[in-house]
Design a protein around this motif. Structure first.
Motif, short mmCIF file in Angstrom:
data_model
loop_
_atom_site.label_atom_id
_atom_site.label_comp_id
_atom_site.label_asym_id
_atom_site.label_seq_id
_atom_site.Cartn_x
_atom_site.Cartn_y
_atom_site.Cartn_z
N MET A 1 10.99 -19.31 -11.09
CA MET A 1 11.58 -18.08 -10.66
C MET A 1 11.02 -16.95 -11.53
N PHE A 2 10.54 -15.89 -10.85
CA PHE A 2 9.93 -14.74 -11.51
C PHE A 2 8.78 -15.17 -12.43
N ASP A 3 7.98 -16.12 -11.94
CA ASP A 3 6.84 -16.58 -12.73
C ASP A 3 5.55 -16.63 -11.91
N LYS A 4 5.58 -16.01 -10.72
CA LYS A 4 4.40 -15.98 -9.85
C LYS A 4 4.09 -14.54 -9.48
N ASP A 5 2.86 -14.34 -9.01
CA ASP A 5 2.51 -13.03 -8.46
C ASP A 5 3.45 -12.73 -7.30
N PHE A 6 3.73 -11.45 -7.08
CA PHE A 6 4.58 -11.03 -5.97
C PHE A 6 3.84 -9.98 -5.18
N ARG A 7 3.75 -10.16 -3.87
CA ARG A 7 3.02 -9.24 -3.02
C ARG A 7 3.77 -9.07 -1.70
N ILE A 8 3.81 -7.83 -1.23
CA ILE A 8 4.34 -7.55 0.09
C ILE A 8 3.33 -6.72 0.86
N THR A 9 3.46 -6.74 2.16
CA THR A 9 2.55 -5.98 3.03
C THR A 9 3.37 -5.16 4.01
N GLY A 10 2.68 -4.31 4.73
CA GLY A 10 3.32 -3.52 5.77
C GLY A 10 4.02 -2.28 5.24
N LYS A 11 5.01 -1.84 6.01
CA LYS A 11 5.66 -0.57 5.67
C LYS A 11 6.35 -0.60 4.31
N HIS A 12 6.92 -1.74 3.93
CA HIS A 12 7.58 -1.82 2.63
C HIS A 12 6.59 -1.68 1.47
N ALA A 13 5.39 -2.17 1.66
CA ALA A 13 4.36 -1.98 0.63
C ALA A 13 4.07 -0.49 0.48
N ASN A 14 4.00 0.22 1.60
CA ASN A 14 3.76 1.66 1.55
C ASN A 14 4.95 2.39 0.93
N TYR A 15 6.17 1.94 1.23
CA TYR A 15 7.36 2.54 0.61
C TYR A 15 7.30 2.36 -0.90
N TRP A 16 6.92 1.16 -1.33
CA TRP A 16 6.84 0.85 -2.76
C TRP A 16 5.82 1.77 -3.43
N GLU B 1 -0.43 -1.07 8.08
CA GLU B 1 -1.34 -1.59 7.06
C GLU B 1 -0.81 -1.19 5.70
N GLY B 2 -1.09 -2.00 4.75
CA GLY B 2 -0.69 -1.70 3.38
C GLY B 2 -0.36 -2.97 2.64
N SER B 3 -0.61 -2.94 1.36
CA SER B 3 -0.33 -4.09 0.52
C SER B 3 -0.01 -3.58 -0.88
N ALA B 4 0.98 -4.20 -1.50
CA ALA B 4 1.34 -3.84 -2.87
C ALA B 4 1.88 -5.08 -3.55
N GLY B 5 1.69 -5.16 -4.85
CA GLY B 5 2.20 -6.32 -5.55
C GLY B 5 2.06 -6.20 -7.05
N MET B 6 2.53 -7.25 -7.70
CA MET B 6 2.48 -7.33 -9.16
C MET B 6 1.97 -8.70 -9.57
N LEU B 7 1.29 -8.74 -10.69
CA LEU B 7 0.82 -10.00 -11.24
C LEU B 7 1.97 -10.70 -11.97
N ALA B 8 1.88 -12.00 -12.04
CA ALA B 8 2.90 -12.80 -12.74
C ALA B 8 3.08 -12.34 -14.18
N GLU B 9 1.99 -11.92 -14.80
CA GLU B 9 2.04 -11.46 -16.20
C GLU B 9 2.98 -10.26 -16.35
N VAL B 10 2.93 -9.33 -15.41
CA VAL B 10 3.79 -8.15 -15.45
C VAL B 10 5.24 -8.57 -15.24
N ILE B 11 5.45 -9.44 -14.27
CA ILE B 11 6.80 -9.90 -13.96
C ILE B 11 7.40 -10.67 -15.13
N SER B 12 6.62 -11.52 -15.75
CA SER B 12 7.15 -12.35 -16.83
C SER B 12 7.61 -11.52 -18.03
#
Length: 183
Positions: free
Chosen positions: A1-16, A66-77
């Motif tokens: 839990m909270f130890d992997k990369d996290f990525r979303i796409t679509g409108k929510h990625a653009n909102y982020w 279209e759109g993609s946003a995310g964080m690396l596991a290192e940032v999350i950890s």
């Protein structure tokens, strides 16, 4: 839990992207060049689930844009403890996804997947957490991106939002809810 990369796409990625400051090397900075509430994606990932819960709003991934946003596991950890705390709060409070109080308490403190059932429980809980995250993104995007056209709008909206949020808090109900779990 909270130890992997996290990525979303679509409108929510653009909102982020709209709500967070982006690194200088991101090519679509101009597209998301509006007033920023968060200095980093991780800050939004910590706070937005609580806002989604507060306003009873869960989002569903919409990949129509279209759109993609995310964080690396290192940032999350690095902020894992804060994320776990928010996760625990949501798991204890969200009666919609689990009406039984004892089961809500169990799921709030179950972090390791020792059995297939535990693994499924954690996956289901993360879906709830992320649904509230998306709902919080939607709320903040509506408030601060769609409604703000200049710095005056932004400052007025921030002030009004904080005042409204503060007024909606019922201190006595919050204390009673906390004491219920502590007793």
């Amino acid at each position: 839990m909270f130890d992997k990369d996290f990525r979303i796409t679509g409108k929510h990625a653009n909102y982020w992207k709209d709500l967070c400051e982006l690194a200088g090397n991101v090519p679509d900075r101009e597209q998301h060049n509006n007033f920023k509430i968060f200095s980093a994606y991780i800050d939004a990932y910590i706070l937005c689930p609580l806002i989604g819960y507060q306003y009873n709003r869960k989002g569903v991934i919409d990949n129509s844009e279209e759109g993609s946003a995310g964080m690396l596991a290192e940032v999350i950890s690095k902020r894992r403890n804060e994320l776990k705390y928010v996760y625990q709060i949501l798991m204890m409070l969200d009666e919609e996804s689990e009406p039984d109080e004892d089961k809500r308490l169990y799921r709030a403190f179950k972090f390791s997947a020792e059995t297939p059932e535990d693994k499924q429980l954690i996956e289901d809980n993360m879906k709830v957490f992320n649904a509230y995250f998306l709902g919080g993104l939607e709320i903040l995007h509506e408030e601060f991106v769609e409604q703000c056209h200049d710095a005056d709008d932004y400052l007025k909206r921030i002030y009004d939002y904080v005042q409204r949020f503060y007024a909606e808090q019922d201190d006595e109900a919050i204390r009673e809810g906390i004491n219920k779990y502590l007793d």
